[in-house]
Scaffold this active site. Structure first.
Site, PDB file in Angstrom:
ATOM      1  N   ASP A 159       0.824  -1.211   0.000  1.00  0.00           N
ATOM      2  CA  ASP A 159       0.000   0.000   0.000  1.00  0.00           C
ATOM      3  C   ASP A 159       0.862   1.266   0.000  1.00  0.00           C
ATOM      4  OD1 ASP A 159      -2.279  -1.683   0.298  1.00  0.00           O
ATOM      5  OD2 ASP A 159      -2.010  -1.669   2.466  1.00  0.00           O
TER       6      ASP A 159
ATOM      7  N   GLU B 112     -11.730  -0.976  -2.972  1.00  0.00           N
ATOM      8  CA  GLU B 112     -11.107  -0.262  -1.861  1.00  0.00           C
ATOM      9  C   GLU B 112      -9.936   0.582  -2.359  1.00  0.00           C
ATOM     10  OE1 GLU B 112      -9.857  -3.295   0.870  1.00  0.00           O
ATOM     11  OE2 GLU B 112      -8.438  -4.187  -0.520  1.00  0.00           O
TER      12      GLU B 112
END
Length: 323
Positions: free
Chosen positions: A43, A210
């Site tokens: 991420d 997401e």
């Protein structure tokens, strides 16, 4: 988003051989920029520092930090924080933060991040600031926005964008997908009673979208989001889709006109060759060019999550592609 290595190199190679789309995808997508040094990341959010060089922060540790002088060789730089702020433990037992977002405004760097536990929307987004953007210099300012199990959204995966003189934060993971709230620029926190806008979802449970990131190009805003499943090594099915809107709050649609609120989104990048489960993305600006930062699971290295960097190019009609 706990990182898990699930297969040996032999098993990874076997999975690659069985993927029906791999050969076609390998021809369709460029490999990420070659990098050296500390490549492991999850991420990622990346920024070019005002002092020169680059910083990347990520899920793992107490917000793991990487530094680079040239964007090609990356060094492990420890963590953003020496230890978790105490309020994080309200959301998990280990003080484990996820999916940071790094930006610069008003003479300071702003680091947004999420704290939660796997499989629940009892979650919160926090913010910290720093004069330099370097690890060990961050001052935490507590919660920005939170969600409870009674809410229809999940307050994780924050991403900041300025639009029309206002500051906005997109966020979301599963539940009903991607949401957005307005922030107070002075505090960096949600405006009290802010409307929770809805930007993207999937037609069917578990609504697997997401990790939003929103950027402006030309007269449009572009919503990049990760679809399907991460965090399972080379079994991950993460891919990046994108839609655009004339307004930062939507509606976002793909090139066919299908709304992202109805499962739309143009496919920007998916697994190809050894680069499996591409997602957890962010977009940063460097010397007049837009770059896509993301993680992938390296099928040639036990499914280890690594940093992917590709330049973004834009078509004449304003659609992004990786190169």
């Amino acid at each position: 988003m706990t990182v898990r290595r699930t297969l040996t190199a032999v098993a990874a190679a076997t999975v690659l051989a069985l993927l029906p789309h791999t050969a076609q995808a390998a021809e369709s997508y460029p490999a990420p920029r070659p990098i050296t040094g500390q490549q492991i990341i999850h991420d990622p959010t990346v920024i070019r520092l005002k002092s020169g060089g680059y910083a990347a922060y990520s899920t793992g540790g107490v917000i793991g930090a990487r530094l680079s002088k040239d964007g090609k060789h990356w060094d492990d730089a420890g963590n953003a924080f020496a230890e978790p702020p105490t309020w994080w433990y309200e959301y998990n037992d280990t003080g484990d933060p996820w999916a940071p977002d790094l930006s610069y405004r008003d003479g300071r760097y702003w680091l947004y991040y999420a704290v939660s536990s796997w499989g629940t929307n009892h979650s919160a987004i926090g913010v910290a600031t720093s004069a330099t953007g370097l690890p060990g210099t961050w001052t935490d300012h507590g919660k920005v926005f939170s969600s409870q199990t009674t809410d229809h959204w999940n307050a994780i995966d924050p991403a900041i964008v300025k639009a029309d003189g206002k500051l906005w934060m997109s966020f979301g993971s599963y539940w009903t997908g991607i949401r957005m709230v307005e922030l107070d620029p002075a505090t960096g926190k949600a405006v009290p009673g802010a409307t929770v806008h809805h930007l993207a979802t999937r037609p069917d449970a578990p609504y697997a979208v997401e990790g939003p990131a929103i950027v402006k190009h030309g007269r449009h805003y572009y919503l990049f989001a990760s679809y399907d499943a991460c965090c399972s090594g080379v079994n991950s099915t993460y891919k990046i889709r994108v839609g655009r809107s004339a307004s930062v709050t939507g509606p976002y649609v793909d090139s066919t006109g299908k709304p992202m609120l109805e499962g739309g989104g143009d496919l920007l990048l998916e697994g190809h060759g050894r680069f499996i489960g591409t997602g957890g993305q962010s977009v940063f600006r460097d010397r007049g060019e837009d770059w896509l930062a993301y993680h992938y699971y390296d099928a040639a290295d036990d499914g280890t999550p690594k940093l992917g960097l590709n330049r973004l190019s834009w078509t004449a009609d304003g659609r992004p592609s990786v190169r």
